[in-house]
Structures are given as structure tokens and as C-alpha cells.
Design an enzyme around this catalytic site. Structure first.
Site, PDB file in Angstrom:
ATOM      1  N   TYR A 184      -0.815   0.293   2.522  1.00 55.31           N
ATOM      2  CA  TYR A 184       0.614   0.025   2.311  1.00 55.31           C
ATOM      3  C   TYR A 184       1.132  -0.929   3.387  1.00 55.31           C
ATOM      4  O   TYR A 184       1.747  -1.957   3.087  1.00 55.31           O
ATOM      5  CB  TYR A 184       1.352   1.361   2.363  1.00 55.31           C
ATOM      6  CG  TYR A 184       2.853   1.282   2.353  1.00 55.31           C
ATOM      7  CD1 TYR A 184       3.542   0.878   1.216  1.00 55.31           C
ATOM      8  CD2 TYR A 184       3.582   1.669   3.478  1.00 55.31           C
ATOM      9  CE1 TYR A 184       4.933   0.842   1.212  1.00 55.31           C
ATOM     10  CE2 TYR A 184       4.971   1.641   3.473  1.00 55.31           C
ATOM     11  CZ  TYR A 184       5.640   1.223   2.339  1.00 55.31           C
ATOM     12  OH  TYR A 184       7.003   1.189   2.330  1.00 55.31           O
ATOM     13  N   LYS A 188       2.438  -4.760   2.783  1.00 59.56           N
ATOM     14  CA  LYS A 188       3.809  -5.091   3.193  1.00 59.56           C
ATOM     15  C   LYS A 188       3.788  -6.210   4.233  1.00 59.56           C
ATOM     16  O   LYS A 188       4.657  -7.082   4.240  1.00 59.56           O
ATOM     17  CB  LYS A 188       4.500  -3.858   3.789  1.00 59.56           C
ATOM     18  CG  LYS A 188       4.915  -2.827   2.771  1.00 59.56           C
ATOM     19  CD  LYS A 188       6.111  -3.314   1.970  1.00 59.56           C
ATOM     20  CE  LYS A 188       6.965  -2.208   1.445  1.00 59.56           C
ATOM     21  NZ  LYS A 188       8.028  -2.670   0.555  1.00 59.56           N
TER      22      LYS A 188
END
Ligand code: UDP
Length: 381
Positions: A184, A188
């Protein structure tokens, strides 16, 4: 090779975009989006074009004349149908669409990477093409672990520069490939770099928001009541309190988080919209340095507050047990040790400082959970 020509940066509005404005809000049906809509849509001169496949948290706005919802995902071709047109007409685009549940980072990493990079890079390109200001919700996870966790594990009586998170100085430190927790954070981070590249090479104005544990009503879900799986810590502890199960501390609960009230957080976003000239072309931490707790302290505080809300002192002794990260999340989980944000930039450029205490934040949030879930359980039973 000749140096690439860099066009002049696109200018953002020099007026507040909280009046007579048209905004695109991607992921408007989630927890943060729902609170943002509650603030923005009360002014009828603000018009919002929203995207979200799930309207559960924003049903109260579905008939508002200044709001139009597309129930679509960004990864569906039809989801992009009128996005170009709406972006062209918008004063700013806010992207909140993401999968951001830690329990999925190592258990469904393909979906996590797709959702957080592949579904969002198109939004960056559309904004760059239209020359529109993109306010993108990233994450404090892009920082990864602190330098202190490598240099002096467990000891934070060291130079603050080794653990404080500064938007423009702190390096991004993530674990090895097999620690899939970082899927994640990494997706990002790549998106942040893609946004920054579109600013540097094509002049697209941007703002990157790095949230640090926004707590408030409507956050996540209670497994078995309105969702399945493992939500974030607040809802996990609330489920334990509501269902009479032990609260579980991952690896003893020594990880620290700084918790910011959703009310303070929304005020920061609104200030960005009010001051486009100050907010544009910056990354901002949005957190609260005064509300730092270990997860063990959080569990204890939540027991005390729940005893107050219910008037039932037996919650003061609600069972708490420890569980290994592997048993709780499965293989490949590795925690961020500490998140202590520098907030000077938000204070200096936006005039924002958070003011809601941890106790007040928990009281408001847990009262909502109690009214919403304990009462509905009793009615259902
Ligand atoms: N955690 C915990 N018990 C739970 C759920 C989470 O001890 O039932 C811990 C988790 O390991 C982490 C912290 O709480 O250290 C915050 O986790 P959360 O899922 O809220 O998200 P994060 O802040 O890591 O994005």
C-alpha cells in the site's frame, strides 16, 4: 539529449473554493468523503460531482440539488465516461478513492496495488491534461518505518529528526519485498511521485494530503454487522467491546499512533480549498502531535470511555489479550513503529492546528458507534 522544456506551472484559483465552486470528489462515499460532503454541500453555491460505488454513508445527500453521484469505480471503463467532462468544468479535483485497510495489504496485495496506483494514475493524467488542481489523499505510510527504528530500536529519546515525519525532508523507508505490508505504502508513494512528475514536467498544480489516523463517526465497519474482514484498530476494539470479546493487542500493543479528530482533519481540507494559493504544490501531514498513544494505552482508554458511555463499570476490566502480528494479519505484516508528524507547514501556510483532544475524539466516535451499533443490535435481537 536536449533538456525537456518545462511549461510554466498552471495557476490555481486566487479565491476560496468553498463558495461558487465546482468540485469533483472521487471516493466521496467513504468515511472521509462523507464528512467532507457534510461540510461542503451545506452551501448551495458549491456543486459536487461525486464518484463512489457505495452510497451507504452519504444517503442523506443523494437528493441534494448541488450533488450528483456516479455509482461507479474508477477501474470500470464506464466509470470514466463523464469524468473528463466534469474535470474540465471543475475548479479542483479531490481524490479519496482507495483501498486503505491494513488487513488487506498483505492478504490481497494485487488489489491493493491496482487500486492505489493503477486506478488512480489515470486521474492524474486527466487533471494534467485539463490543467486542473488535484488534491490527492495519500498516506502517512509513505514514510514507512522511522529511522529511529533502525538506528536505536525501541528508544525514542534520540534526535527528533530520527523519528519525526517532515513532509519535505524525511526519507521513505520500507521493508523488504516479502513484507507485503508495504504494498500500500509503495503504491501510494509511486502515485505521489507520478503526481509530482506531472507538476514538474507539465505544470499540473497538486496538493498531497498525508493523513495520520483520522478517527470519527462512520469510520470503517463492525465485522458481522455491516461488513466482513478486519477493520482498523478503532473498529476492532469497538467490536470487542460491543460483542463481549477480548480486545487484541498486536505484538503487545507497543506501536504508537497520533490520532486526529475527523473534525480537525476536515477543517484542514477546507482551509486548503479556502486558500488555493497557499495549499497548491505542497504535501501536508494532517495529524495531531498531542494525541500520541501506544495501542495498549488506546485499548485501556477505550475501556474507560466505554464504561462512561454505557454507565457500566464492568467495561473497566474488559479483557485485553496479546496476539502475534502473524496470527492477526497473516505472513508479511510489519508495522510502522511510530508516526510523529511535523505540522509546521500546515500551521504556517494554512493557519491550521488541530485542537480536539484524544479523549474528546474517542468520546464522540465511540458514542456514535454505541448509538449506531449497540442500539441496532439490541433492536435486531
Ligand atoms: N492493532 C491492534 N489490534 C487490533 C487492530 C490493530 O493492536 O485489533 C494495531 C496494529 O497492529 C497497528 C495499530 O493497531 O499497530 C494501528 O492499526 P490500524 O489497523 O488502525 O492502521 P494503521 O494505523 O496501521 O494504518
Amino acid at each position: 539529449m536536449a533538456a525537456r522544456e518545462h511549461p510554466a506551472p498552471v495557476k490555481v484559483a486566487d479565491r476560496p473554493l468553498t463558495r461558487d465552486a465546482r468540485l469533483v470528489l472521487l471516493g466521496c462515499g467513504g468515511y472521509i468523503g462523507s464528512h467532507l460532503l457534510d461540510t461542503l454541500l451545506v452551501d448551495p453555491s458549491v456543486r459536487v460531482d461525486g464518484w463512489d460505488p457505495r452510497p451507504d454513508k452519504i444517503r442523506h445527500w443523494l437528493d441534494a440539488p448541488n450533488f450528483k453521484l456516479r455509482r461507479a469505480m474508477l477501474n470500470e471503463p464506464s466509470g470514466l465516461d463523464d469524468l473528463h467532462e466534469c474535470v474540465e468544468a471543475a475548479d479542483a479535483v479531490i481524490n479519496l478513492a482507495a483501498i486503505c485497510n491494513p488487513a488487506e495489504y498483505n492478504t490481497d496485495p494485487i488489489t491493493v496495488i491496482r487500486s492505489n496506483f493503477l486506478d488512480s494514475y489515470k486521474v492524474v493524467e486527466i487533471c494534467a491534461e485539463a490543467g486542473k488542481w488535484l488534491i490527492h489523499f495519500s498516506t502517512s505510510e509513505v514514510y514507512g518505518r522511522t529511522l529511529a527504528s533502525y538506528v536505536s530500536p525501541g528508544d525514542y529519546d534520540c534526535d527528533a529528526a530520527l523519528y519525526e515525519l517532515d513532509e519535505d525532508e524525511t526519507p521513505f523507508l520500507m521493508g523488504p519485498l516479502s513484507s507485503q505490508r508495504w504494498t500500500y505504502a509503495c503504491a501510494k508513494q509511486l502515485l505521489e511521485r507520478y503526481i509530482y512528475a506531472h507538476h514538474a514536467q507539465l505544470g499540473m498544480p497538486y496538493t498531497i494530503v498525508r493523513p495520520l489516523n483520522f478517527f470519527g463517526p462512520r469510520m470503517d465497519f463492525i465485522p458481522g454487522q455491516d461488513g466482513e474482514g478486519t477493520p482498523r484498530v478503532l473498529a476492532c476494539f469497538m467490536k470487542a467491546l460491543l460483542h463481549g470479546e477480548p480486545m487484541r493487542l498486536v505484538d503487545g500493543g507497543s506501536a504508537r499512533r497520533t490520532i486526529v479528530s475527523i473534525r480537525d482533519a476536515i477543517r484542514a481540507i477546507v482551509l486548503m480549498l479556502e486558500k488555493p494559493q497557499s495549499a497548491a504544490n505542497q504535501a501536508f501531514n494532517v495529524g495531531n502531535r498531542d494525541n500520541e498513544v501506544t495501542m495498549a494505552e488506546l485499548a485501556d482508554l477505550m475501556r474507560k470511555i466505554y464504561a462512561r458511555i454505557t454507565g457500566d463499570d464492568s467495561f473497566l476490566k474488559h479483557p485485553i489479550e496479546s496476539v502475534s502480528a502473524r496470527d492477526f494479519y497473516g505472513p508479511g505484516y510489519e508495522d510502522c513503529d511510530r508516526r510523529m508528524p511535523r505540522l509546521d507547514k500546515a500551521r504556517d501556510l494554512l493557519g491550521w492546528t488541530p485542537s480536539v483532544s484524544l479523549e474528546e475524539t474517542l468520546l464522540e466516535t465511540m458514542t456514535y458507534y454505541h448509538d449506531h451499533y449497540a442500539v441496532s443490535r439490541r433492536q435486531a435481537g
